[in-house]
Design an enzyme around this catalytic site. Sequence first.
Site, mmCIF file in Angstrom:
data_model
loop_
_atom_site.group_PDB
_atom_site.id
_atom_site.type_symbol
_atom_site.label_atom_id
_atom_site.label_comp_id
_atom_site.label_asym_id
_atom_site.label_seq_id
_atom_site.Cartn_x
_atom_site.Cartn_y
_atom_site.Cartn_z
ATOM 1 N N GLU A 176 43.156 -78.413 1.312
ATOM 2 C CA GLU A 176 43.294 -77.131 2.010
ATOM 3 C C GLU A 176 44.698 -76.985 2.603
ATOM 4 O O GLU A 176 45.306 -75.932 2.554
ATOM 5 C CB GLU A 176 42.232 -77.039 3.115
ATOM 6 C CG GLU A 176 42.166 -75.696 3.788
ATOM 7 C CD GLU A 176 41.052 -75.614 4.813
ATOM 8 O OE1 GLU A 176 40.970 -74.581 5.476
ATOM 9 O OE2 GLU A 176 40.270 -76.579 4.944
ATOM 10 N N ARG A 223 32.248 -93.269 -0.733
ATOM 11 C CA ARG A 223 30.806 -93.214 -1.005
ATOM 12 C C ARG A 223 30.487 -93.297 -2.490
ATOM 13 O O ARG A 223 29.386 -93.682 -2.874
ATOM 14 C CB ARG A 223 30.183 -91.991 -0.338
ATOM 15 C CG ARG A 223 30.168 -92.134 1.194
ATOM 16 C CD ARG A 223 29.657 -90.896 1.887
ATOM 17 N NE ARG A 223 30.429 -89.713 1.614
ATOM 18 C CZ ARG A 223 31.491 -89.313 2.310
ATOM 19 N NH1 ARG A 223 31.912 -90.024 3.332
ATOM 20 N NH2 ARG A 223 32.131 -88.207 1.995
#
Length: 171
Positions: free
Chosen positions: A96, A59
């Site tokens: 993560e 994006r």
Amino acid sequence: MDSLKKKIRHVPDFPKAGILFYDITTLLRDPAGFKAAIDSLTTPYKDSKVDLVVGMESRGFIFGSVVADRLGCGFVPVRKVGKLPAKTRRATYALEYGTDSLEIHEDAVMAGQRVLIVDDLLATGGTAKATLDLVKGSAGAVVGLAFLIELIGLDGRSRLAGENIHAVLKY
């Protein structure tokens, strides 16, 4: 900016349970909203003599290329590993559960070029920090980092300490 926030769809439990996803596709399809978003990303840097805008996959390509056009400068993509055809430099960052990497062409940013880094989202700051490292590793002069959305609770800004950060919308 509330008018821009209203143009972003909120999708609960995407991509996994407990995540509220801010879907910008509804903003992108709205001509006035898209223009306002680009104007808000561009305006703070219009007098900064930016040479290049660097945008992160994917994006960041959408917003970064249009910001580059508005500023009258070039655009450089930062991509996932193996997507650029010429010799690259790589930066790895923590996720993560594991790590990921981004690459930039070795010759994309020249020493001293004034660079604005643009992406849609500042969350944990991993992608932005990796991109910042790639630009600085090329001896580029970072003018700032501009994001459409900043998720304040994830504190990505702290990973970019000392940098000029502009976020249009904050959640």
